[in-house]
Design a protein around this motif. Sequence first.
Motif, PDB file in Angstrom:
ATOM      1  N   LEU A  63       0.839  -1.188   0.000  1.00 44.95           N
ATOM      2  CA  LEU A  63       0.000   0.000   0.000  1.00 44.95           C
ATOM      3  C   LEU A  63       0.875   1.240   0.000  1.00 44.95           C
ATOM      4  CD1 LEU A  63      -2.540  -1.062   2.783  1.00 44.95           C
ATOM      5  CD2 LEU A  63      -2.717  -1.441   0.313  1.00 44.95           C
ATOM      6  N   LEU A  64       0.605   2.119  -0.941  1.00 44.69           N
ATOM      7  CA  LEU A  64       1.261   3.427  -0.970  1.00 44.69           C
ATOM      8  C   LEU A  64       0.217   4.428  -0.503  1.00 44.69           C
ATOM      9  CD1 LEU A  64       3.545   5.395  -1.702  1.00 44.69           C
ATOM     10  CD2 LEU A  64       2.660   5.359  -4.058  1.00 44.69           C
ATOM     11  N   ASN A  65       0.466   5.037   0.632  1.00 47.72           N
ATOM     12  CA  ASN A  65      -0.476   5.978   1.235  1.00 47.72           C
ATOM     13  C   ASN A  65       0.071   7.397   1.095  1.00 47.72           C
ATOM     14  OD1 ASN A  65      -2.740   6.798   2.711  1.00 47.72           O
ATOM     15  ND2 ASN A  65      -1.642   6.657   4.645  1.00 47.72           N
ATOM     16  N   TYR A  66      -0.767   8.280   0.561  1.00 49.09           N
ATOM     17  CA  TYR A  66      -0.391   9.686   0.398  1.00 49.09           C
ATOM     18  C   TYR A  66      -1.210  10.557   1.334  1.00 49.09           C
ATOM     19  CZ  TYR A  66       1.980   9.194  -4.203  1.00 49.09           C
ATOM     20  OH  TYR A  66       2.831   8.904  -5.231  1.00 49.09           O
ATOM     21  N   GLU A  67      -0.591  11.624   1.824  1.00 51.36           N
ATOM     22  CA  GLU A  67      -1.314  12.714   2.475  1.00 51.36           C
ATOM     23  C   GLU A  67      -1.132  13.928   1.579  1.00 51.36           C
ATOM     24  OE1 GLU A  67      -0.171  13.314   6.570  1.00 51.36           O
ATOM     25  OE2 GLU A  67      -0.413  11.176   7.031  1.00 51.36           O
ATOM     26  N   TYR A  68      -2.246  14.627   1.287  1.00 51.87           N
ATOM     27  CA  TYR A  68      -2.225  15.765   0.372  1.00 51.87           C
ATOM     28  C   TYR A  68      -2.196  17.106   1.112  1.00 51.87           C
ATOM     29  CZ  TYR A  68      -3.699  12.805  -3.609  1.00 51.87           C
ATOM     30  OH  TYR A  68      -3.784  11.873  -4.612  1.00 51.87           O
ATOM     31  N   ILE A  69      -1.786  18.126   0.387  1.00 50.03           N
ATOM     32  CA  ILE A  69      -1.883  19.495   0.890  1.00 50.03           C
ATOM     33  C   ILE A  69      -3.353  19.878   0.976  1.00 50.03           C
ATOM     34  CG2 ILE A  69       0.402  20.200   0.032  1.00 50.03           C
ATOM     35  CD1 ILE A  69      -1.018  21.438  -2.406  1.00 50.03           C
ATOM     36  N   PRO A  70      -3.725  20.798   1.867  1.00 44.65           N
ATOM     37  CA  PRO A  70      -5.143  21.166   2.027  1.00 44.65           C
ATOM     38  C   PRO A  70      -5.778  21.722   0.743  1.00 44.65           C
ATOM     39  CG  PRO A  70      -3.868  21.998   3.882  1.00 44.65           C
ATOM     40  CD  PRO A  70      -2.894  21.454   2.882  1.00 44.65           C
ATOM     41  N   ASP A  71      -5.020  22.467  -0.062  1.00 39.59           N
ATOM     42  CA  ASP A  71      -5.596  23.053  -1.277  1.00 39.59           C
ATOM     43  C   ASP A  71      -5.236  22.234  -2.526  1.00 39.59           C
ATOM     44  OD1 ASP A  71      -2.963  23.756  -0.904  1.00 39.59           O
ATOM     45  OD2 ASP A  71      -3.199  25.817  -1.625  1.00 39.59           O
ATOM     46  N   VAL A  72      -5.348  20.898  -2.402  1.00 37.94           N
ATOM     47  CA  VAL A  72      -4.994  19.971  -3.475  1.00 37.94           C
ATOM     48  C   VAL A  72      -5.780  20.250  -4.760  1.00 37.94           C
ATOM     49  CG1 VAL A  72      -6.596  18.197  -2.627  1.00 37.94           C
ATOM     50  CG2 VAL A  72      -4.695  17.542  -4.094  1.00 37.94           C
ATOM     51  N   LEU A  73      -7.072  20.552  -4.642  1.00 40.60           N
ATOM     52  CA  LEU A  73      -7.890  20.746  -5.839  1.00 40.60           C
ATOM     53  C   LEU A  73      -7.427  21.952  -6.656  1.00 40.60           C
ATOM     54  CD1 LEU A  73     -11.470  19.929  -4.486  1.00 40.60           C
ATOM     55  CD2 LEU A  73      -9.900  18.432  -5.740  1.00 40.60           C
ATOM     56  N   VAL A 138       1.819  16.086  -2.570  1.00 43.32           N
ATOM     57  CA  VAL A 138       1.896  15.084  -1.506  1.00 43.32           C
ATOM     58  C   VAL A 138       2.822  15.609  -0.415  1.00 43.32           C
ATOM     59  CG1 VAL A 138       2.622  12.718  -0.954  1.00 43.32           C
ATOM     60  CG2 VAL A 138       1.493  13.204  -3.139  1.00 43.32           C
ATOM     61  N   THR A 139       2.302  15.640   0.819  1.00 43.70           N
ATOM     62  CA  THR A 139       3.123  16.101   1.943  1.00 43.70           C
ATOM     63  C   THR A 139       3.811  14.945   2.668  1.00 43.70           C
ATOM     64  OG1 THR A 139       1.235  16.014   3.463  1.00 43.70           O
ATOM     65  CG2 THR A 139       1.666  18.122   2.344  1.00 43.70           C
ATOM     66  N   LYS A 140       3.224  13.738   2.553  1.00 44.47           N
ATOM     67  CA  LYS A 140       3.792  12.571   3.216  1.00 44.47           C
ATOM     68  C   LYS A 140       3.383  11.325   2.436  1.00 44.47           C
ATOM     69  CE  LYS A 140       3.837  10.095   7.623  1.00 44.47           C
ATOM     70  NZ  LYS A 140       3.211   9.966   8.935  1.00 44.47           N
ATOM     71  N   SER A 141       4.322  10.390   2.293  1.00 45.34           N
ATOM     72  CA  SER A 141       3.980   9.113   1.663  1.00 45.34           C
ATOM     73  C   SER A 141       4.622   7.988   2.462  1.00 45.34           C
ATOM     74  CB  SER A 141       4.455   9.068   0.213  1.00 45.34           C
ATOM     75  OG  SER A 141       5.856   9.074   0.129  1.00 45.34           O
ATOM     76  N   THR A 142       3.883   6.884   2.579  1.00 50.71           N
ATOM     77  CA  THR A 142       4.389   5.700   3.271  1.00 50.71           C
ATOM     78  C   THR A 142       4.031   4.460   2.467  1.00 50.71           C
ATOM     79  OG1 THR A 142       2.372   5.502   4.594  1.00 50.71           O
ATOM     80  CG2 THR A 142       4.217   6.711   5.588  1.00 50.71           C
ATOM     81  N   ILE A 143       4.860   3.453   2.575  1.00 53.06           N
ATOM     82  CA  ILE A 143       4.587   2.156   1.943  1.00 53.06           C
ATOM     83  C   ILE A 143       4.461   1.135   3.058  1.00 53.06           C
ATOM     84  CG2 ILE A 143       5.500   0.339   0.446  1.00 53.06           C
ATOM     85  CD1 ILE A 143       6.944   2.545  -1.134  1.00 53.06           C
ATOM     86  N   SER A 144       3.381   0.357   3.010  1.00 50.36           N
ATOM     87  CA  SER A 144       3.136  -0.678   3.999  1.00 50.36           C
ATOM     88  C   SER A 144       2.902  -2.009   3.297  1.00 50.36           C
ATOM     89  CB  SER A 144       1.896  -0.368   4.848  1.00 50.36           C
ATOM     90  OG  SER A 144       2.038   0.881   5.468  1.00 50.36           O
ATOM     91  N   GLU A 145       3.355  -3.095   3.927  1.00 49.19           N
ATOM     92  CA  GLU A 145       3.056  -4.429   3.411  1.00 49.19           C
ATOM     93  C   GLU A 145       1.696  -4.832   3.932  1.00 49.19           C
ATOM     94  OE1 GLU A 145       4.858  -8.592   4.506  1.00 49.19           O
ATOM     95  OE2 GLU A 145       6.242  -7.526   3.172  1.00 49.19           O
ATOM     96  N   TRP A 146       0.877  -5.390   3.054  1.00 49.68           N
ATOM     97  CA  TRP A 146      -0.495  -5.755   3.403  1.00 49.68           C
ATOM     98  C   TRP A 146      -0.720  -7.209   3.033  1.00 49.68           C
ATOM     99  CZ3 TRP A 146      -5.118  -4.775  -0.213  1.00 49.68           C
ATOM    100  CH2 TRP A 146      -6.320  -5.086   0.426  1.00 49.68           C
TER     101      TRP A 146
END
Length: 153
Positions: A63-73, A138-146
């Motif tokens: 899983l690649l999880n992104y966190e976006y900036i507040p004004d992404v749109l 993207v302000t933060k990204s993480t990769i997790s094994e699922w």
Amino acid sequence: EPDITVTSLKYKMLWNNRAVLCNAVAVVTRLSTASSFSPMALTTTRTFAQTTSLYSAPPKRYLLNYEYIPDVLEKRGPYREGHLGLAKEMAAEGTCVSGGPFNPPGSDVPNGALFVFTTKEAAEKFAAEDPYIEGGIVTKSTISEWTVAIGTN
């Protein structure tokens, strides 16, 4: 003087073997002259459905999880085509299983995204090449094994 019973028995066995051999030759001759002759016609072939072991390890996904900036749109425009193009390309290759943005219930503004990949290397490749990361979306990204326990994702 020869034993007639033993000689008769030997002669009978030879005669029976000859009959079996003649029948086999006749069958092969018939099959070999038929228009649909196949060497496989001389054997029994069985086709089985997919074999499933009693225990098979669940598939691993990444899983690649992104966190976006507040004004992404407002800011994603110049990067969106490249971002979606990369995702579609990797989906076509079979390395990206699924993906998309998520947002809090009741909000139309995404605050992140989640992508499912078949390998860790594919997730890393996506993150390394994604224009959203380079463009500051993207302000933060993480990769997790699922480990998939339910379903086929």
